[in-house]
Design a protein around this motif. Structure first.
Motif, PDB file in Angstrom:
ATOM      1  N   SER A 114       0.840  -1.190   0.000  1.00  0.00           N
ATOM      2  CA  SER A 114       0.000   0.000   0.000  1.00  0.00           C
ATOM      3  C   SER A 114       0.875   1.240   0.000  1.00  0.00           C
ATOM      4  O   SER A 114       0.842   2.028  -0.929  1.00  0.00           O
ATOM      5  N   CYS A 115       1.702   1.399   1.042  1.00  0.00           N
ATOM      6  CA  CYS A 115       2.467   2.656   1.121  1.00  0.00           C
ATOM      7  C   CYS A 115       3.746   2.616   0.289  1.00  0.00           C
ATOM      8  O   CYS A 115       4.209   3.643  -0.172  1.00  0.00           O
TER       9      CYS A 115
ATOM     10  N   ILE B 298       6.676   2.266   1.349  1.00  0.00           N
ATOM     11  CA  ILE B 298       7.830   2.833   2.064  1.00  0.00           C
ATOM     12  C   ILE B 298       7.998   2.210   3.454  1.00  0.00           C
ATOM     13  O   ILE B 298       8.563   2.817   4.350  1.00  0.00           O
TER      14      ILE B 298
ATOM     15  N   LYS C 159       5.828   1.305   5.909  1.00  0.00           N
ATOM     16  CA  LYS C 159       5.095   1.812   7.060  1.00  0.00           C
ATOM     17  C   LYS C 159       3.728   1.155   7.259  1.00  0.00           C
ATOM     18  O   LYS C 159       3.288   0.969   8.388  1.00  0.00           O
ATOM     19  N   CYS C 160       3.074   0.801   6.169  1.00  0.00           N
ATOM     20  CA  CYS C 160       1.670   0.381   6.285  1.00  0.00           C
ATOM     21  C   CYS C 160       1.511  -1.063   6.740  1.00  0.00           C
ATOM     22  O   CYS C 160       0.433  -1.464   7.159  1.00  0.00           O
ATOM     23  N   GLY C 161       2.576  -1.852   6.662  1.00  0.00           N
ATOM     24  CA  GLY C 161       2.540  -3.203   7.214  1.00  0.00           C
ATOM     25  C   GLY C 161       2.032  -4.295   6.288  1.00  0.00           C
ATOM     26  O   GLY C 161       2.103  -5.467   6.640  1.00  0.00           O
ATOM     27  N   HIS C 162       1.545  -3.949   5.111  1.00  0.00           N
ATOM     28  CA  HIS C 162       0.898  -4.963   4.265  1.00  0.00           C
ATOM     29  C   HIS C 162       1.840  -6.019   3.712  1.00  0.00           C
ATOM     30  O   HIS C 162       1.471  -7.177   3.612  1.00  0.00           O
TER      31      HIS C 162
ATOM     32  N   ARG D  87       4.662  -7.375   4.670  1.00  0.00           N
ATOM     33  CA  ARG D  87       5.671  -7.984   5.547  1.00  0.00           C
ATOM     34  C   ARG D  87       5.986  -9.409   5.114  1.00  0.00           C
ATOM     35  O   ARG D  87       5.105 -10.199   4.786  1.00  0.00           O
TER      36      ARG D  87
ATOM     37  N   TYR E 256      10.132  -5.919   4.953  1.00  0.00           N
ATOM     38  CA  TYR E 256       9.011  -5.436   4.163  1.00  0.00           C
ATOM     39  C   TYR E 256       9.438  -5.566   2.706  1.00  0.00           C
ATOM     40  O   TYR E 256      10.522  -5.092   2.331  1.00  0.00           O
TER      41      TYR E 256
ATOM     42  N   LYS F 163      10.281  -2.101   1.100  1.00  0.00           N
ATOM     43  CA  LYS F 163      11.422  -1.307   1.549  1.00  0.00           C
ATOM     44  C   LYS F 163      12.721  -2.096   1.434  1.00  0.00           C
ATOM     45  O   LYS F 163      13.743  -1.585   1.010  1.00  0.00           O
TER      46      LYS F 163
ATOM     47  N   VAL G 266       8.227   3.506  13.306  1.00  0.00           N
ATOM     48  CA  VAL G 266       7.637   3.357  11.970  1.00  0.00           C
ATOM     49  C   VAL G 266       7.582   4.700  11.227  1.00  0.00           C
ATOM     50  O   VAL G 266       7.983   4.792  10.067  1.00  0.00           O
TER      51      VAL G 266
ATOM     52  N   CYS H 225      -0.714  -0.570  11.320  1.00  0.00           N
ATOM     53  CA  CYS H 225      -0.954  -0.812   9.896  1.00  0.00           C
ATOM     54  C   CYS H 225      -2.063   0.097   9.358  1.00  0.00           C
ATOM     55  O   CYS H 225      -2.993   0.432  10.072  1.00  0.00           O
ATOM     56  N   PHE H 226      -1.889   0.476   8.105  1.00  0.00           N
ATOM     57  CA  PHE H 226      -2.873   1.363   7.502  1.00  0.00           C
ATOM     58  C   PHE H 226      -2.992   1.092   6.022  1.00  0.00           C
ATOM     59  O   PHE H 226      -2.221   0.316   5.446  1.00  0.00           O
TER      60      PHE H 226
ATOM     61  N   LEU I 187      -3.659   3.119   2.231  1.00  0.00           N
ATOM     62  CA  LEU I 187      -3.831   4.358   1.470  1.00  0.00           C
ATOM     63  C   LEU I 187      -5.006   4.124   0.540  1.00  0.00           C
ATOM     64  O   LEU I 187      -5.019   3.144  -0.197  1.00  0.00           O
TER      65      LEU I 187
ATOM     66  N   PHE J 278      -6.150  -8.489   3.585  1.00  0.00           N
ATOM     67  CA  PHE J 278      -5.058  -7.592   3.997  1.00  0.00           C
ATOM     68  C   PHE J 278      -3.799  -7.816   3.152  1.00  0.00           C
ATOM     69  O   PHE J 278      -3.103  -6.868   2.816  1.00  0.00           O
TER      70      PHE J 278
END
Lengths: 274, 342
Positions: free
Chosen positions: A238-239, A241, A243-246, A248, A253, A256, B101, B251-252, B254, B278
């Motif tokens: 998602s991000c 960069i 940060k968003c955790g998707h 992993r 990540y 990254k 983070v 977690c988020f 966009l 997810f």
């Protein structure tokens, strides 16, 4: 990158090339040059619809306009495929880590692609072409479902016009006009089709997960060291960069720390091929 | 280290919070809520005995942030200067995860940075624990050791006041005339109070069968693929409440849409790793197709990923997920079983 790392910069769609029935190459001109290295990816936005990650397929030495080869497979790519030249887009990047080209110097480089997975490898090839003297030899082994599914077909069949390259193509299922190899890509990795020296070579693989899995097993069997096999890990991002955790993948990540990982870094992680 | 007389507490808090938006605790039944107001109000606001229902993270990592319109270079909406009063250690300590983070790993998240810089944290030792508190099991304790600007420790002799940052020290200067040097007796009482409550939370945690100090990382890592996750996942309804209420979950997603004047806008909103898609990629492949895999993943992120990259668990033992879980999955019972099956 803009001051807000989540926000893309405007870009224009300049041209669209139909590669196969469900794959197109989009020529995108960002508002400002976007400098990337082979293996790094970008996030492409269809305004109002959403963003998705892609690895450019054009030469990293050109930053004013970028080619991105995209298969129609999800929500964003469906919309992308419906766009005409002149459409507004937005782009964010570069994201992720590039191929560690310095580690390939003095080595034989074996590039193994499956389907649209040849797209990021094309950017890598262009980067290698700029410095051919630094690499012992370049091999390309490419598999597509059918002859009609071969991307960049003319260039691939002509070995990008470079006699020193050793290019072999296969298709899972031939058609009436095909006289070449038939079978999955691992067939053209067999020693009778590939006269390379795994002890002095690196292999770079990109394709569907199932193809990467069996290609990796075959490469290990041929004698490539796990640290010399480079894989593109496809994960939900998602991000982009970290940060968003998707995306992993164990302690990493994919966005990254990847998207390209040498096999030794991920071989003990669970579910890397899913 | 300073001493503040009990009778000066309200004046002190009004002084340090002057000209700032105040987030303070209000009691409702046996719970506390973290509520915004214009100023500290004696009687209405309290320092609270334990953490409120709402996680502190929501103030600096908003549930939903409009990042802007496409091509928009103007920074996001300004966040006013604010102060949180009565934050507890679990919440304060959790910010180390968000700092890692959003601040300390490049690139910096500008919205988080701004919110963090504009938020003063006045924490307070816990004086009691709620039923679900288990911070000693995750190497935490019911009082903050770091991460605060000012910390208050209630005692019978008044409050011990400690600055934890430069801006905390500057604020204390403003309230200088209300403060005197903390004497040995009040510090001794503070330490005794802390020890006593730590023992109480320890005892209630161990009564649940979870040993304080157990190696949770190893327990969670070794449990992957085992039946424990199938069993607990049977009760999970994938509502995501545990993620949203968690003081550390970061977690988020966009997401894009059309805003005012049909302008394309992008939002950053909280997401949940328990949601089925997810990790699903556009082609449909999903590395965690089964709920049991997603439940394990949540624990793996907290007890394996963060110990690996940051050296600490991403769980501070606040127990909010125990209260929020629709399926009554109790993180303490999950960890207990993982440890016992080692």
């Amino acid at each position: 990158m803009s001051c807000n790392p989540y926000m893309p910069m405007p870009a224009k769609l300049e041209n669209v090339v139909q590669e196969t029935a469900n794959i197109k190459t989009f020529l995108v001109r960002p508002e400002k040059p976007l400098v990337f290295k082979a293996g790094q990816f970008i996030a492409l936005t269809v305004p109002g619809i959403g963003e998705a990650p892609f690895t450019p397929s054009s030469s990293p030495s050109i930053s004013e306009k970028i080619e991105i080869t995209i298969m129609r497979v999800g929500r964003v790519t469906e919309k992308l495929h419906a766009l005409k030249p002149g459409a507004d887009l937005a782009i964010r990047g570069p994201l992720g880590q590039p191929y560690p080209l310095e580690k390939y110097h003095g080595q034989e480089v074996l590039i193994v692609g499956g389907g649209v997975g040849l797209a990021p490898l094309r950017a890598l090839l262009f980067a290698l072409f700029e410095d051919m003297g630094k690499y012992k030899k370049i091999f390309v082994r490419y598999g597509a479902k059918t002859p009609a599914d071969i991307v960049y077909r003319q260039a691939v069949e002509a070995g990008w016009g470079r006699k020193e390259m050793d290019v072999v193509i296969t298709v899972d299922k031939r058609d009436a006009g095909w006289s070449g190899n038939e079978g999955v890509v691992t067939k053209i990795l067999a020693p009778d089709k590939l006269k390379c020296n795994p002890k002095e070579g690196v292999a770079v693989v990109c394709g569907p997960p199932i193809m990467m899995k069996f290609a990796t097993l075959e490469l290990l069997h041929l004698g490539f060291a796990p640290e010399n096999i480079y894989l593109s890990m496809e994960k939900n991002m998602s991000c982009g960069i970290g940060k968003c955790g998707h995306c992993r993948l164990g302690p990493f990540y994919a966005c990254k720390d990847g998207p390209v990982f040498s096999f030794d870094r991920i071989k003990n992680l669970q579910k890397i091929w899913d | 280290m300073y001493k503040l007389e009990k009778t000066n507490l309200d004046d002190f808090l009004r002084t340090v919070s002057k000209d700032r938006e105040v987030y303070a605790l209000e009691q409702a039944g046996s719970q506390y809520h973290l509520i915004r107001s214009d100023a500290w109000q004696a009687g209405k606001h309290t320092l609270g005995a334990f953490r409120p229902v709402e996680p502190l993270k929501a103030l600096v990592f908003h549930p939903r942030d409009l990042l802007g319109s496409l091509g928009d270079t103007a920074p996001g909406a300004d966040i006013p200067e604010r102060i949180v009063i009565g934050a507890k250690n679990c919440d304060v300590s959790a910010l180390k995860i968000h700092d890692y983070v959003f601040l300390n790993t490049a690139p910096v998240d500008p919205a988080y940075k701004e919110a963090r810089e504009k938020t003063i944290i006045v924490s307070c030792d816990c004086t009691d624990a709620c039923e679900v508190c288990f911070c000693p099991a995750v190497r935490e304790q019911p009082y903050p050791k770091a991460g605060f600007d000012i910390n208050l420790s209630p005692t019978d002799r008044g409050y011990v006041v400690e600055a934890g940052s430069e801006r905390g020290r500057q604020l204390l200067e403003k309230a200088g005339k209300m403060l005197s040097a903390a004497d040995a007796a009040i510090l001794k009482e503070r330490d005794q109070n802390r020890q006593k409550l730590l023992e109480k939370v320890c005892a209630q945690t161990e009564k649940m069968g979870l040993t304080c100090g157990a190696d949770l990382r190893q327990a969670v890592e070794k449990s992957q693929g085992k039946k424990i996750w199938d069993d607990f996942a049977e009760d999970c309804v994938e509502c995501g409440a545990c993620n949203l209420i968690c003081c550390t979950c970061h977690c988020f997603l966009l997401a894009d849409g059309r805003g005012k004047n049909n302008a394309t806008s992008r939002v950053r909103q909280w997401d949940s790793c328990l949601y089925k898609n997810f990790a699903t990629v556009a082609g449909g492949a999903n590395p965690r197709r089964h709920r049991a895999e997603r439940l394990h993943n949540r624990f793996d992120k907290k007890f394996s990923f963060f110990p690996e990259v940051l050296g600490c668990y991403a769980c501070d033992g606040c127990g909010r997920c125990v209260e929020a879980c629709t399926g009554k999955i109790d993180i303490r019972k999950v960890l207990k079983r993982a440890v016992n099956e080692l």
